[in-house]
Structure formats: structure tokens, C-alpha cells
Design a protein around this motif. Structure first.
Motif, short mmCIF file in Angstrom:
data_model
loop_
_atom_site.label_atom_id
_atom_site.label_comp_id
_atom_site.label_asym_id
_atom_site.label_seq_id
_atom_site.Cartn_x
_atom_site.Cartn_y
_atom_site.Cartn_z
N VAL A 132 -6.07 14.43 6.64
CA VAL A 132 -6.88 13.53 5.48
C VAL A 132 -5.64 12.65 5.28
CG1 VAL A 132 -7.81 13.43 3.63
CG2 VAL A 132 -7.90 15.58 4.75
N GLU A 133 -5.72 11.63 5.25
CA GLU A 133 -4.86 10.70 5.71
C GLU A 133 -5.79 9.94 4.28
OE1 GLU A 133 -5.14 6.21 6.71
OE2 GLU A 133 -5.26 7.94 8.48
N LEU A 134 -4.30 9.43 3.75
CA LEU A 134 -4.66 8.91 2.02
C LEU A 134 -4.44 7.76 1.46
CD1 LEU A 134 -3.56 11.73 -0.11
CD2 LEU A 134 -5.61 11.77 0.45
N ARG A 135 -5.09 6.76 2.05
CA ARG A 135 -4.72 5.84 1.06
C ARG A 135 -4.66 5.02 -0.22
NH1 ARG A 135 -2.44 1.90 4.69
NH2 ARG A 135 -3.25 -0.37 4.96
N TYR A 136 -4.02 4.27 -0.86
CA TYR A 136 -4.11 3.46 -2.26
C TYR A 136 -3.43 1.88 -1.64
CZ TYR A 136 -3.00 1.72 -6.61
OH TYR A 136 -3.45 1.16 -7.66
N GLU A 137 -4.02 0.45 -2.09
CA GLU A 137 -3.76 -0.45 -1.97
C GLU A 137 -3.68 -1.36 -3.45
OE1 GLU A 137 -6.20 -2.50 0.82
OE2 GLU A 137 -5.74 -0.83 2.69
N PRO A 142 -6.34 -2.03 -6.76
CA PRO A 142 -5.84 -1.15 -7.60
C PRO A 142 -6.75 0.09 -8.43
CG PRO A 142 -6.09 -2.86 -8.82
CD PRO A 142 -6.74 -3.12 -7.57
N TYR A 143 -7.67 0.42 -8.14
CA TYR A 143 -8.51 0.94 -8.78
C TYR A 143 -8.72 2.60 -8.31
CZ TYR A 143 -8.74 -1.31 -13.14
OH TYR A 143 -8.95 -2.74 -14.24
N ALA A 144 -9.04 2.56 -7.06
CA ALA A 144 -9.18 2.69 -5.51
C ALA A 144 -8.50 3.65 -5.01
CB ALA A 144 -10.67 2.21 -4.53
N VAL A 145 -8.26 5.32 -4.34
CA VAL A 145 -8.02 5.73 -3.67
C VAL A 145 -8.87 5.67 -2.26
CG1 VAL A 145 -7.20 7.91 -3.36
CG2 VAL A 145 -6.30 6.50 -5.51
N ARG A 146 -8.89 6.05 -1.36
CA ARG A 146 -9.12 6.43 -0.06
C ARG A 146 -8.94 7.27 0.31
NH1 ARG A 146 -9.76 1.12 -1.34
NH2 ARG A 146 -11.56 0.16 -0.90
N SER A 197 1.23 -1.16 0.15
CA SER A 197 0.14 -0.16 0.04
C SER A 197 1.04 1.63 0.00
CB SER A 197 -0.93 -0.01 1.07
OG SER A 197 -0.23 -0.36 2.69
N VAL A 198 0.12 2.29 -0.26
CA VAL A 198 0.67 3.65 0.13
C VAL A 198 0.18 4.31 0.57
CG1 VAL A 198 1.51 5.81 -1.84
CG2 VAL A 198 1.77 3.47 -2.44
#
Length: 146
Positions: free
Chosen positions: A25-30, A34-38, A4-5
């Protein structure tokens, strides 16, 4: 191993024309999704709120207005390093956030190193995810009908 990033940025939450609050704000990518950013918003006095939307929507919003429905992202001024506005909407309620484009672009660059654009399909288990999503939708529809 979950790849993750993550990043944390400060955004301005525009409460009104006269009032804005700086919030983390916390950004998260897993790679598994692979299509979503949280984005998890930590508003004062409230429980954190997480929104999930397409990584491509966030990328497009750095350069031009993008998004239909509940999430709209657009540059807030001219130039590549302008702030971007993120508007979130639930029913009639809207929230507007401003953030510098630079940390968002850096975050997206790191996501691209983890899962290159155009290669998302080779990550995650989409058939299992689709089956799970459809089962949840059907279960909710049955619960609401009965």
C-alpha cells in the motif's frame, strides 16, 4: 516544486476469517492538499485503488476508534504499538486491512515536518479548490438530472 511525503507499507487484507493477503500500500501526502492522506492499494489481479481521507482521521485512529461514514480506523489491540485496522466501505461492500502502527506513525511524523498540524490552512489554495469542487458537483448533478 511539489512537496510530498511517500511511503510504502505492507498491509494484511482480511478476505475472510480464514484468509488474508499481504499487499503493498502506497501512502502519499502532499503539501498542496494538506488535510488529506492518500492510500493506494495494490490488490492482486485488480487495478490499484486509491482512497483519500483526512490526515487527522489517520492520526486519531492510531490511538482510538475514529471515523464516520466510509472510513473507520482503530487500534486492533491494546498498547501504542498495536496494529491498526482500517475498514473501507462502499455502499454495502467492506474491506478490512491490518497494518503495524509503527510505519504509519513514522509516515505521519514526516507529514508533520512538511506541514505542521494546525498550520494546514497556510498551505494550498482552498478557495480555488472549493470553487473547482463545487463546479464538479454541479456539473455531475446537471448530468444526472438530464
Amino acid at each position: 516544486m511539489r512537496e510530498s511525503v511517500q511511503a510504502e507499507v505492507l498491509m494484511s487484507f482480511l478476505v475472510s476469517e480464514e484468509l488474508s493477503l499481504r499487499i503493498p500500500v502506497e501512502l502519499r501526502y502532499e503539501a498542496e492538499d494538506p488535510y488529506a492522506v492518500r492510500m493506494t492499494f495494490h490488490l492482486p489481479g485488480d487495478a490499484p485503488v486509491t482512497w483519500s481521507f483526512g490526515r487527522d482521521l489517520l492520526m486519531d485512529g492510531l490511538l482510538c476508534p475514529s471515523g464516520e461514514g466510509d472510513v473507520h480506523i482503530a487500534p486492533a489491540g491494546p498498547g501504542e504499538c498495536a496494529d491498526i485496522g482500517i475498514r473501507l466501505q462502499v455502499r454495502g461492500d467492506r474491506a478490512l486491512f491490518l497494518v503495524s502502527a509503527a510505519p504509519i506513525a513514522a509516515f505521519l511524523d514526516r507529514t508533520d515536518r512538511l506541514v505542521p498540524l494546525g498550520r494546514e490552512r497556510s498551505y494550498g489554495d482552498f478557495e480555488a479548490d472549493l470553487d473547482q469542487a463545487l463546479k464538479a458537483i454541479l456539473a455531475e448533478a446537471e448530468e444526472n438530472a438530464g
